[in-house]
Design a protein around this motif. Structure first.
Motif, PDB file in Angstrom:
ATOM      1  N   MET A   1       0.841  -1.197   0.000  1.00 32.57           N
ATOM      2  CA  MET A   1       0.000   0.000   0.000  1.00 32.57           C
ATOM      3  C   MET A   1       0.873   1.243   0.000  1.00 32.57           C
ATOM      4  SD  MET A   1      -1.328  -0.286   3.968  1.00 32.57           S
ATOM      5  CE  MET A   1      -2.060   1.355   4.087  1.00 32.57           C
ATOM      6  N   ASP A   2       0.340   2.320  -0.555  1.00 31.83           N
ATOM      7  CA  ASP A   2       1.071   3.586  -0.633  1.00 31.83           C
ATOM      8  C   ASP A   2       0.058   4.725  -0.578  1.00 31.83           C
ATOM      9  OD1 ASP A   2       2.732   5.717  -1.097  1.00 31.83           O
ATOM     10  OD2 ASP A   2       3.497   5.019  -3.018  1.00 31.83           O
ATOM     11  N   PRO A   3      -0.412   5.066   0.628  1.00 32.34           N
ATOM     12  CA  PRO A   3      -1.476   6.073   0.737  1.00 32.34           C
ATOM     13  C   PRO A   3      -1.087   7.452   0.223  1.00 32.34           C
ATOM     14  CG  PRO A   3      -0.626   5.449   2.906  1.00 32.34           C
ATOM     15  CD  PRO A   3      -0.071   4.477   1.934  1.00 32.34           C
ATOM     16  N   LEU A   4       0.157   7.881   0.397  1.00 31.73           N
ATOM     17  CA  LEU A   4       0.537   9.215  -0.047  1.00 31.73           C
ATOM     18  C   LEU A   4       0.602   9.312  -1.568  1.00 31.73           C
ATOM     19  CD1 LEU A   4       3.195  10.415   2.564  1.00 31.73           C
ATOM     20  CD2 LEU A   4       0.746  10.915   2.427  1.00 31.73           C
ATOM     21  N   SER A   5       0.948   8.207  -2.224  1.00 34.26           N
ATOM     22  CA  SER A   5       0.907   8.190  -3.682  1.00 34.26           C
ATOM     23  C   SER A   5      -0.529   8.355  -4.170  1.00 34.26           C
ATOM     24  CB  SER A   5       1.483   6.871  -4.214  1.00 34.26           C
ATOM     25  OG  SER A   5       1.229   6.723  -5.587  1.00 34.26           O
TER      26      SER A   5
ATOM     27  N   PHE B   1      10.351   0.078  -3.592  1.00 30.44           N
ATOM     28  CA  PHE B   1      10.250   1.347  -4.294  1.00 30.44           C
ATOM     29  C   PHE B   1       9.925   1.099  -5.767  1.00 30.44           C
ATOM     30  CE2 PHE B   1      12.551   2.430  -0.536  1.00 30.44           C
ATOM     31  CZ  PHE B   1      12.277   3.768  -0.291  1.00 30.44           C
ATOM     32  N   SER B   2       9.181   2.022  -6.338  1.00 33.75           N
ATOM     33  CA  SER B   2       8.799   1.905  -7.746  1.00 33.75           C
ATOM     34  C   SER B   2       9.023   3.244  -8.436  1.00 33.75           C
ATOM     35  CB  SER B   2       7.330   1.494  -7.865  1.00 33.75           C
ATOM     36  OG  SER B   2       6.952   1.364  -9.213  1.00 33.75           O
ATOM     37  N   PHE B   3       9.826   3.228  -9.495  1.00 37.71           N
ATOM     38  CA  PHE B   3      10.138   4.460 -10.224  1.00 37.71           C
ATOM     39  C   PHE B   3       9.809   4.320 -11.693  1.00 37.71           C
ATOM     40  CE2 PHE B   3      13.298   4.677  -6.682  1.00 37.71           C
ATOM     41  CZ  PHE B   3      12.817   5.830  -6.087  1.00 37.71           C
ATOM     42  N   ALA B   4       9.388   5.425 -12.286  1.00 32.85           N
ATOM     43  CA  ALA B   4       9.192   5.473 -13.738  1.00 32.85           C
ATOM     44  C   ALA B   4      10.530   5.803 -14.398  1.00 32.85           C
ATOM     45  CB  ALA B   4       8.158   6.528 -14.097  1.00 32.85           C
ATOM     46  N   ILE B   5      10.741   5.251 -15.587  1.00 32.05           N
ATOM     47  CA  ILE B   5      11.986   5.469 -16.318  1.00 32.05           C
ATOM     48  C   ILE B   5      11.668   6.278 -17.568  1.00 32.05           C
ATOM     49  CG2 ILE B   5      13.991   4.384 -17.386  1.00 32.05           C
ATOM     50  CD1 ILE B   5      13.693   3.851 -14.377  1.00 32.05           C
TER      51      ILE B   5
ATOM     52  N   ILE C   1       7.081 -11.485   1.993  1.00 35.63           N
ATOM     53  CA  ILE C   1       6.203 -10.485   1.387  1.00 35.63           C
ATOM     54  C   ILE C   1       6.538  -9.084   1.913  1.00 35.63           C
ATOM     55  CG2 ILE C   1       3.819  -9.600   1.421  1.00 35.63           C
ATOM     56  CD1 ILE C   1       4.154 -11.649  -0.671  1.00 35.63           C
ATOM     57  N   LYS C   2       6.681  -8.150   0.972  1.00 35.15           N
ATOM     58  CA  LYS C   2       6.826  -6.742   1.326  1.00 35.15           C
ATOM     59  C   LYS C   2       5.437  -6.118   1.352  1.00 35.15           C
ATOM     60  CE  LYS C   2      11.489  -6.382  -0.557  1.00 35.15           C
ATOM     61  NZ  LYS C   2      12.118  -6.361   0.771  1.00 35.15           N
ATOM     62  N   THR C   3       5.233  -5.199   2.277  1.00 35.86           N
ATOM     63  CA  THR C   3       3.879  -4.697   2.533  1.00 35.86           C
ATOM     64  C   THR C   3       3.713  -3.206   2.239  1.00 35.86           C
ATOM     65  OG1 THR C   3       4.516  -4.345   4.839  1.00 35.86           O
ATOM     66  CG2 THR C   3       3.432  -6.429   4.302  1.00 35.86           C
ATOM     67  N   ILE C   4       4.798  -2.531   1.916  1.00 39.88           N
ATOM     68  CA  ILE C   4       4.749  -1.077   1.686  1.00 39.88           C
ATOM     69  C   ILE C   4       5.397  -0.780   0.335  1.00 39.88           C
ATOM     70  CG2 ILE C   4       5.424   1.202   2.548  1.00 39.88           C
ATOM     71  CD1 ILE C   4       5.772  -0.162   5.335  1.00 39.88           C
ATOM     72  N   ILE C   5       4.724   0.004  -0.473  1.00 36.80           N
ATOM     73  CA  ILE C   5       5.296   0.455  -1.745  1.00 36.80           C
ATOM     74  C   ILE C   5       5.448   1.972  -1.695  1.00 36.80           C
ATOM     75  CG2 ILE C   5       5.007   0.576  -4.252  1.00 36.80           C
ATOM     76  CD1 ILE C   5       3.282  -1.892  -4.146  1.00 36.80           C
ATOM     77  N   VAL C   6       6.563   2.458  -2.184  1.00 30.53           N
ATOM     78  CA  VAL C   6       6.772   3.903  -2.328  1.00 30.53           C
ATOM     79  C   VAL C   6       6.910   4.194  -3.818  1.00 30.53           C
ATOM     80  CG1 VAL C   6       8.240   5.872  -1.789  1.00 30.53           C
ATOM     81  CG2 VAL C   6       7.909   4.063  -0.084  1.00 30.53           C
ATOM     82  N   HIS C   7       5.951   4.923  -4.349  1.00 24.32           N
ATOM     83  CA  HIS C   7       5.924   5.213  -5.785  1.00 24.32           C
ATOM     84  C   HIS C   7       6.540   6.578  -6.098  1.00 24.32           C
ATOM     85  CE1 HIS C   7       2.690   2.133  -5.738  1.00 24.32           C
ATOM     86  NE2 HIS C   7       3.107   1.885  -6.964  1.00 24.32           N
ATOM     87  N   GLY C   8       7.393   6.595  -7.109  1.00 26.64           N
ATOM     88  CA  GLY C   8       7.855   7.869  -7.662  1.00 26.64           C
ATOM     89  C   GLY C   8       7.050   8.280  -8.880  1.00 26.64           C
ATOM     90  N   GLU C   9       6.252   7.353  -9.426  1.00 25.70           N
ATOM     91  CA  GLU C   9       5.535   7.610 -10.685  1.00 25.70           C
ATOM     92  C   GLU C   9       4.572   8.804 -10.633  1.00 25.70           C
ATOM     93  OE1 GLU C   9       6.059   3.021 -10.666  1.00 25.70           O
ATOM     94  OE2 GLU C   9       5.719   4.624  -9.212  1.00 25.70           O
ATOM     95  N   PRO C  10       3.836   9.027  -9.540  1.00 23.48           N
ATOM     96  CA  PRO C  10       2.919  10.176  -9.555  1.00 23.48           C
ATOM     97  C   PRO C  10       3.634  11.495  -9.826  1.00 23.48           C
ATOM     98  CG  PRO C  10       2.439   8.749  -7.696  1.00 23.48           C
ATOM     99  CD  PRO C  10       3.715   8.259  -8.292  1.00 23.48           C
ATOM    100  N   TYR C  11       4.877  11.592  -9.397  1.00 27.36           N
ATOM    101  CA  TYR C  11       5.639  12.832  -9.588  1.00 27.36           C
ATOM    102  C   TYR C  11       6.247  12.862 -10.991  1.00 27.36           C
ATOM    103  CZ  TYR C  11       4.870  11.910  -4.719  1.00 27.36           C
ATOM    104  OH  TYR C  11       4.270  11.576  -3.540  1.00 27.36           O
ATOM    105  N   HIS C  12       6.793  11.726 -11.419  1.00 22.71           N
ATOM    106  CA  HIS C  12       7.333  11.631 -12.781  1.00 22.71           C
ATOM    107  C   HIS C  12       6.246  11.916 -13.807  1.00 22.71           C
ATOM    108  CE1 HIS C  12       9.749   9.889 -16.120  1.00 22.71           C
ATOM    109  NE2 HIS C  12       8.557   9.517 -16.556  1.00 22.71           N
ATOM    110  N   HIS C  13       5.080  11.305 -13.645  1.00 26.11           N
ATOM    111  CA  HIS C  13       3.993  11.470 -14.610  1.00 26.11           C
ATOM    112  C   HIS C  13       3.310  12.828 -14.481  1.00 26.11           C
ATOM    113  CE1 HIS C  13       3.787   6.817 -14.811  1.00 26.11           C
ATOM    114  NE2 HIS C  13       4.631   7.311 -15.694  1.00 26.11           N
ATOM    115  N   GLY C  14       3.707  13.586 -13.484  1.00 28.69           N
ATOM    116  CA  GLY C  14       3.263  14.976 -13.388  1.00 28.69           C
ATOM    117  C   GLY C  14       4.222  15.933 -14.050  1.00 28.69           C
TER     118      GLY C  14
END
Length: 673
Positions: A177-181, A265-269, A214-227
């Motif tokens: 889960m990543d509520p802030l994303s 962590f998840s990042f857009a390229i 199992i990992k339980t927390i995702i941190v996404h960079g995509e919302p910022y990249h796609h902005g």
């Protein structure tokens, strides 16, 4: 023939920087060497050449050792290649099962689903049973992006494992889960952040004992990249998010190692190849430093890094070029050391992926792995003077911005204050301006557009969910996850679990980060031109008045053709008029409204005033433009003769096309003109 051994053993003198500088200055013909320095969207200065002295102050790094800039494993991908983690969507659980089974048999190595993009809602244990019928979750890692909250879907998965009598410790991957994303994208959350952090802590604590892989927390960079954010912003905002999650979980009784080891962590390229490689390398170094500052172990300092090729760079028109974009981005992700990768299908911006686009995206990874053998080189970017320098520069700049966000009270407060949105929008506007000016070129969109291309059938790629619920609601007794699992075992629905969360304290609301694609401004013009064609029988049209032989007008005529075709215009051409009278006669016979005079600067003083006067005196008068920038005094003379403007490489292509469309009565907003 020279002896081969002698040739192999021959050595060449090592070139000196001074020698290169002398040769470079010669090629610049008197211009300063600084002309070769470029500035990125990150405000980093990129030199034309890097040498050993550029990395003398950079600490020596080794793969598999802190700060993990060169990768978290000493042998890179040699023993364990990256996971081919293509996100799968469908219209129903049954269709999803068919697609997943098909793709797994053809090279996909990780089961990947994104709830907000799934195409349907996972509402019950029966849905999970249908989706994974015939698929062994013990044999494949899973990557499930649950959005703001993972409680309901994780409870259903655990209930499914219990029913199938499968050991929970065989389930591996990420259900996170990543509520802030979600907040950044949507501007709101289903419940309060405090409740979501309670869930995050409960799920993480429970997984430590029951789901060790199992990992339980995702941190996404995509919302910022796609902005539209740059690489520095994407890293800074992601790590500010991660630190907030750590602090909230520490408050709830977890240790830093327990939290950090459960994070992915998840990042857009994006399109800047070396910048994206350096971004991933810098990310590992920054994460290592952050966890070290929290007192975490070396194991906790190892970043789990997922990458996805950028949605931001993909186009609706000439979509097959997206295959090339995705290939370069995937290459950068692997060279940068991603642990898993999703390559976006070439038709991502148009419609849900079909079998063909999924296969091309999947095979892009398989070719890199099996044919290009990228995984057989440990950290191929390591030691590159340029990449190592760029990595250090990105890390330093991102760390400064990260500290600024922390000084403002953390990521949530920065989002509430609009600081993050404003930072991103500053870069987004600069990117947008460069696209409109065609300084940033998008093949098939703002340059080399093909107006004969069939109109794309754009379909929604996001799911429509019915969020209404009036059934049984879960009651929390102690740990959130224990309550949810007990509820799910009774074959209750996910909505009942979600309803229990929604009954807690109210959520917060912010201005969302605008999600967009770089090509959208020109796509909107193309769509307006196509609507005009459908309703009026022709595209908005400009006529070229080409002067003289082909060699005299071709360069400017070609420029004008590409300029206007980027907006979906029809461009009427001719082989060149040999006299002013012939040009006037041909223009009037063309019966158009907008004309562009194309020729040499030498031909303009005689031809332009005469042609402009004749077209302005006609009934109705025509709009006349000149191709190419002229000296101010000549422009003034031409304007006095009736010229409406000048179009050249420095013109804002987008704004010029918009102005032409408005003059022609083309509806830009979809309304009838």
């Amino acid at each position: 023939m020279a002896d081969l051994l002698t040739m192999k053993n021959a050595s060449f003198p090592i070139p000196k920087y001074d020698e290169w500088e002398q040769e470079a200055e010669k090629s610049l013909k008197g211009k300063p060497l600084e002309k070769l320095v470029t500035t990125t969207y990150e405000q980093l200065q990129i030199k034309p050449i890097y040498i050993r002295s550029d990395i003398e102050t950079t600490p020596e790094q080794y793969p598999g050792f802190p700060s993990y800039v060169r990768g978290t494993e000493p042998d890179g991908y040699m023993k364990k290649p990256w996971a081919v983690s293509q996100a799968i969507s469908a219209k129903s659980p049954k269709e999803w099962n068919e697609i997943a089974t098909y793709d797994i048999a053809r090279g996909q190595t990780e089961i990947h689903l994104i709830l907000d993009e799934l195409g349907f809602s996972i509402t019950s244990l029966g849905d999970v049973e249908t989706m994974f019928s015939g698929i062994s979750l013990s044999d494949y890692s899973i990557r499930l992006d649950a959005g703001a909250c993972s409680l309901s879907v994780l409870a259903l998965f655990i209930a499914y494992f219990h029913k199938q009598q499968l050991p929970l410790d065989s389930l591996r991957g990420t259900i996170g889960m990543d509520p802030l994303s979600a907040l950044a994208i949507k501007g709101e959350l289903p419940t309060s952040l405090s409740t979501l952090y309670d869930v995050m802590a409960d799920v993480t604590r429970w997984a430590k004992e029951q789901l060790p892989l199992i990992k339980t927390i995702i941190v996404h960079g995509e919302p910022y990249h796609h902005g539209g954010a740059n690489a520095v912003q994407e890293l800074a905002f992601s790590f500010a998010t991660a630190v907030e999650y750590i602090n909230e979980c520490l408050k709830r009784g977890l240790t830093v190692d327990e939290v950090a080891e459960r994070m992915s962590f998840s990042f857009a390229i994006g399109a800047d190849f070396f910048m994206e490689i350096a971004k991933l390398r810098a990310a590992r170094a920054m994460w290592s430093n952050i966890i070290q500052a929290f007192g975490g172990s070396e194991r906790a300092q190892k970043m789990s890094l997922h990458a996805r090729t950028s949605y931001f760079t993909k186009t609706v028109y000439d979509p097959y070029v997206n295959m090339l974009r995705a290939s370069a981005e995937a290459f950068a992700a692997i060279v940068g050391g991603a642990n898993s990768l999703h390559v976006s299908p070439f038709d991502e911006a148009i419609r849900p992926a079909d079998e063909f686009s999924r296969r091309i995206a999947r095979n892009t990874q398989l070719i890199l792995l099996e044919e290009a053998h990228i995984g057989k080189v440990i950290d191929p970017a390591g030691g590159s003077y340029y990449v190592e320098t760029l990595t250090a520069q990105i890390a330093e700049a991102a760390w400064k911005l990260f500290q600024q966000i922390e000084a403002k009270g953390g990521m949530t407060k920065a989002l509430q204050a609009g600081v993050v949105q404003a930072e991103i929008e500053n870069i987004a506007k600069l990117r947008e301006q460069n696209v409109k000016m065609r300084k940033e070129r998008i093949i098939g969109t703002n340059v080399y557009a093909n107006v004969a291309e069939p109109k794309p059938n754009i379909q929604s790629v996001s799911s429509t969910k019915d969020e209404s619920y009036d059934g049984e609601t879960m009651e929390r007794t102690g740990n959130w996850l224990d309550s949810a699992i007990a509820f799910a075992r009774r074959r209750a629905t996910a909505r009942g679990i979600d309803a229990a969360l929604a009954m807690t304290s109210p959520s917060i609301a912010i201005s969302p980060v605008r999600q967009w694609r770089l090509s959208e401004p020109f796509e909107q013009l193309r769509q307006a031109a196509e609507r005009h064609l459908e309703t009026h029988g022709k595209r908005p049209t400009v006529h070229l008045i080409n002067l003289g032989a082909i060699a005299h007008h071709k360069a400017r005529a070609d420029f004008m053709s590409g300029f206007f075709e980027a907006g979906g215009f029809a461009v009427v051409k001719n082989d060149g008029y040999m006299s002013v009278d012939e040009a006037i006669k041909g223009a009037l016979e063309a019966d158009g409204t907008h004309y562009i005079i194309c020729g040499t600067d030498e031909s303009y003083p005689e031809a332009v005033p005469a042609i402009a006067k004749a077209l302005k005196d006609a009934n109705p008068p025509r709009n006349v433009y000149v191709a190419g920038k002229q000296p101010l005094e000549i422009e003034t003379t031409f304007i006095e003769a009736g010229v409406d403007g000048f179009i050249h490489i420095g013109s804002n292509c987008y704004e010029t096309l918009v102005a032409f469309m408005k003059e022609m009565g083309v509806a830009l907003d979809g309304a009838e003109s």
